[in-house]
Write an enzyme that holds these catalytic residues in place. Structure first.
Site, PDB file in Angstrom:
ATOM      1  N   LEU A   1      37.941  53.122  39.943  1.00  0.00           N
ATOM      2  CA  LEU A   1      37.515  52.973  41.333  1.00  0.00           C
ATOM      3  C   LEU A   1      37.878  51.630  41.951  1.00  0.00           C
ATOM      4  O   LEU A   1      37.478  51.332  43.076  1.00  0.00           O
ATOM      5  CB  LEU A   1      36.003  53.220  41.433  1.00  0.00           C
ATOM      6  N   CYS A   2      38.665  50.818  41.235  1.00  0.00           N
ATOM      7  CA  CYS A   2      39.122  49.537  41.790  1.00  0.00           C
ATOM      8  C   CYS A   2      40.281  49.755  42.756  1.00  0.00           C
ATOM      9  O   CYS A   2      41.143  50.591  42.519  1.00  0.00           O
ATOM     10  CB  CYS A   2      39.579  48.610  40.669  1.00  0.00           C
ATOM     11  N   HIS A   3      40.272  48.971  43.806  1.00  0.00           N
ATOM     12  CA  HIS A   3      41.377  49.004  44.761  1.00  0.00           C
ATOM     13  C   HIS A   3      42.559  48.224  44.200  1.00  0.00           C
ATOM     14  O   HIS A   3      42.369  47.168  43.601  1.00  0.00           O
ATOM     15  CB  HIS A   3      40.952  48.354  46.085  1.00  0.00           C
TER      16      HIS A   3
ATOM     17  N   MET B   1      36.761  42.065  39.006  1.00  0.00           N
ATOM     18  CA  MET B   1      37.251  42.968  37.967  1.00  0.00           C
ATOM     19  C   MET B   1      38.616  42.524  37.456  1.00  0.00           C
ATOM     20  O   MET B   1      38.922  42.660  36.267  1.00  0.00           O
ATOM     21  CB  MET B   1      37.297  44.412  38.463  1.00  0.00           C
ATOM     22  N   GLU B   2      39.432  41.949  38.327  1.00  0.00           N
ATOM     23  CA  GLU B   2      40.742  41.460  37.914  1.00  0.00           C
ATOM     24  C   GLU B   2      40.592  40.285  36.946  1.00  0.00           C
ATOM     25  O   GLU B   2      41.330  40.192  35.950  1.00  0.00           O
ATOM     26  CB  GLU B   2      41.575  41.078  39.133  1.00  0.00           C
TER      27      GLU B   2
ATOM     28  N   ASP C   1      45.274  41.490  18.502  1.00  0.00           N
ATOM     29  CA  ASP C   1      46.424  42.272  18.041  1.00  0.00           C
ATOM     30  C   ASP C   1      47.425  41.404  17.285  1.00  0.00           C
ATOM     31  O   ASP C   1      47.940  41.801  16.239  1.00  0.00           O
ATOM     32  CB  ASP C   1      47.108  42.950  19.228  1.00  0.00           C
TER      33      ASP C   1
END
Length: 163
Positions: free
Chosen positions: A81-83, A118-119, A133
Protein backbone atom coordinates in the site's frame (compact mmCIF):
# COMPACT_ATOMS: atom_id res chain seq x y z
CA UNK A 1 -5.57 14.84 5.85
CA UNK A 2 -8.22 12.16 5.87
CA UNK A 3 -10.70 12.75 8.73
CA UNK A 4 -10.20 9.15 9.86
CA UNK A 5 -6.49 9.81 10.37
CA UNK A 6 -7.28 12.87 12.50
CA UNK A 7 -9.52 10.72 14.69
CA UNK A 8 -6.78 8.13 15.12
CA UNK A 9 -8.45 5.52 12.94
CA UNK A 10 -6.68 3.40 10.38
CA UNK A 11 -6.87 4.98 6.93
CA UNK A 12 -5.89 2.06 4.70
CA UNK A 13 -9.41 0.59 4.61
CA UNK A 14 -12.19 1.56 2.25
CA UNK A 15 -15.91 1.79 3.08
CA UNK A 16 -16.19 -2.00 2.69
CA UNK A 17 -13.37 -2.62 5.17
CA UNK A 18 -10.96 -3.70 2.44
CA UNK A 19 -7.41 -2.44 2.04
CA UNK A 20 -6.76 0.39 -0.40
CA UNK A 21 -3.99 2.81 -1.23
CA UNK A 22 -4.78 6.10 0.50
CA UNK A 23 -5.64 8.97 -1.85
CA UNK A 24 -3.01 11.67 -1.32
CA UNK A 25 -4.02 13.85 -4.26
CA UNK A 26 -5.31 16.67 -2.03
CA UNK A 27 -2.20 16.80 0.17
CA UNK A 28 0.39 19.56 -0.22
CA UNK A 29 3.86 18.88 -1.56
CA UNK A 30 6.50 19.39 1.11
CA UNK A 31 10.00 18.26 1.97
CA UNK A 32 9.86 14.93 3.78
CA UNK A 33 12.79 13.31 5.60
CA UNK A 34 12.90 10.10 7.62
CA UNK A 35 15.75 8.45 9.50
CA UNK A 36 15.63 4.78 10.48
CA UNK A 37 18.14 2.45 12.05
CA UNK A 38 18.85 -1.22 12.49
CA UNK A 39 21.61 -3.32 13.95
CA UNK A 40 23.27 -6.64 13.23
CA UNK A 41 24.76 -8.40 16.25
CA UNK A 42 27.49 -10.90 15.44
CA UNK A 43 30.64 -12.51 16.79
CA UNK A 44 33.55 -10.09 17.20
CA UNK A 45 35.52 -12.13 14.63
CA UNK A 46 32.76 -11.62 12.04
CA UNK A 47 32.68 -7.87 12.61
CA UNK A 48 36.46 -7.74 12.37
CA UNK A 49 36.39 -9.70 9.09
CA UNK A 50 33.88 -7.20 7.69
CA UNK A 51 36.02 -4.25 8.75
CA UNK A 52 39.19 -5.78 7.31
CA UNK A 53 37.52 -6.74 4.02
CA UNK A 54 38.07 -10.46 4.57
CA UNK A 55 34.60 -11.71 3.63
CA UNK A 56 34.77 -14.04 0.62
CA UNK A 57 31.78 -12.48 -1.15
CA UNK A 58 33.38 -9.02 -1.26
CA UNK A 59 33.08 -5.62 0.40
CA UNK A 60 30.15 -6.19 2.74
CA UNK A 61 29.48 -2.54 3.58
CA UNK A 62 29.70 -1.37 -0.03
CA UNK A 63 27.24 -4.03 -1.18
CA UNK A 64 24.94 -3.43 1.82
CA UNK A 65 24.96 0.30 1.10
CA UNK A 66 23.81 -0.26 -2.47
CA UNK A 67 21.20 -2.78 -1.24
CA UNK A 68 19.87 -0.19 1.20
CA UNK A 69 19.59 2.45 -1.52
CA UNK A 70 17.88 -0.02 -3.86
CA UNK A 71 15.55 -1.08 -1.05
CA UNK A 72 14.49 2.52 -0.42
CA UNK A 73 13.83 3.03 -4.13
CA UNK A 74 11.82 -0.22 -4.39
CA UNK A 75 9.73 0.17 -1.22
CA UNK A 76 6.42 0.41 -3.07
CA UNK A 77 7.22 -2.93 -4.72
CA UNK A 78 7.80 -4.56 -1.30
CA UNK A 79 5.03 -2.91 0.74
CA UNK A 80 1.71 -3.23 -1.12
CA UNK A 81 0.00 0.00 0.00
CA UNK A 82 3.01 2.33 -0.25
CA UNK A 83 3.01 4.98 -2.93
CA UNK A 84 5.91 4.97 -5.40
CA UNK A 85 7.93 8.06 -4.54
CA UNK A 86 10.56 10.08 -6.39
CA UNK A 87 13.32 10.05 -3.78
CA UNK A 88 15.67 13.01 -3.82
CA UNK A 89 18.27 11.47 -1.51
CA UNK A 90 19.19 8.25 0.29
CA UNK A 91 22.19 7.98 2.59
CA UNK A 92 23.27 4.84 4.43
CA UNK A 93 25.82 5.10 7.26
CA UNK A 94 27.52 2.24 9.10
CA UNK A 95 29.12 2.42 12.54
CA UNK A 96 29.97 -0.24 15.10
CA UNK A 97 30.65 -0.65 18.78
CA UNK A 98 34.13 -2.06 18.17
CA UNK A 99 33.06 -5.44 19.43
CA UNK A 100 29.99 -7.23 18.09
CA UNK A 101 27.36 -4.75 16.84
CA UNK A 102 27.13 -3.17 13.40
CA UNK A 103 24.79 -0.18 13.32
CA UNK A 104 23.00 0.87 10.14
CA UNK A 105 21.29 4.22 9.69
CA UNK A 106 19.39 5.42 6.64
CA UNK A 107 18.28 8.95 5.87
CA UNK A 108 15.75 9.26 3.06
CA UNK A 109 14.42 12.48 1.54
CA UNK A 110 11.77 13.49 -0.99
CA UNK A 111 9.62 16.44 -1.96
CA UNK A 112 6.16 14.99 -2.15
CA UNK A 113 2.71 14.41 -0.75
CA UNK A 114 3.52 11.53 1.59
CA UNK A 115 6.34 10.62 3.93
CA UNK A 116 9.37 8.40 3.50
CA UNK A 117 9.29 6.48 6.78
CA UNK A 118 8.72 3.16 5.05
CA UNK A 119 11.53 3.89 2.59
CA UNK A 120 13.98 4.53 5.44
CA UNK A 121 12.87 1.38 7.29
CA UNK A 122 13.14 -0.67 4.11
CA UNK A 123 16.60 0.73 3.42
CA UNK A 124 18.04 -0.36 6.77
CA UNK A 125 16.26 -3.71 6.52
CA UNK A 126 17.69 -4.42 3.06
CA UNK A 127 21.17 -3.37 4.22
CA UNK A 128 20.97 -5.58 7.32
CA UNK A 129 19.73 -8.56 5.31
CA UNK A 130 22.60 -8.06 2.87
CA UNK A 131 25.13 -8.05 5.71
CA UNK A 132 23.61 -11.31 6.93
CA UNK A 133 23.65 -12.85 3.45
CA UNK A 134 27.26 -11.93 2.81
CA UNK A 135 28.46 -13.19 6.21
CA UNK A 136 26.29 -16.26 6.77
CA UNK A 137 29.08 -18.63 5.69
CA UNK A 138 31.04 -17.41 8.72
CA UNK A 139 28.15 -17.17 11.15
CA UNK A 140 24.53 -18.23 10.91
CA UNK A 141 23.36 -17.01 14.33
CA UNK A 142 23.69 -13.28 13.67
CA UNK A 143 20.74 -11.26 14.96
CA UNK A 144 19.10 -8.41 13.05
CA UNK A 145 17.32 -5.67 14.99
CA UNK A 146 15.89 -3.76 16.51
CA UNK A 147 14.83 -1.89 13.40
CA UNK A 148 13.08 1.39 14.13
CA UNK A 149 12.13 4.85 12.96
CA UNK A 150 14.40 7.44 14.59
CA UNK A 151 12.72 10.55 13.22
CA UNK A 152 10.58 12.02 10.49
CA UNK A 153 10.16 15.57 9.30
CA UNK A 154 7.49 17.18 7.19
CA UNK A 155 3.90 16.58 6.36
CA UNK A 156 0.63 17.51 7.98
CA UNK A 157 1.13 15.19 10.96
CA UNK A 158 4.28 17.10 11.91
CA UNK A 159 7.70 16.06 13.02
CA UNK A 160 8.56 13.03 15.14
CA UNK A 161 11.72 12.17 17.04
CA UNK A 162 12.07 8.93 18.95
CA UNK A 163 12.93 9.61 22.59
Amino acid sequence: MDSAAVQGELTHFNDQGRAHMVDISEKDISVRVAIASSMVTMDPSTLEAIKQGKIGKGDVLAVAQIAGIQGAKATSQWIPLCHPLPLTGVNIVFTDNGLDELYIEASVKTEGKTGVEMEALTAVSAAALTVYDMCKALQKDMVIGPTLLRSKMGGKSGDYTRS
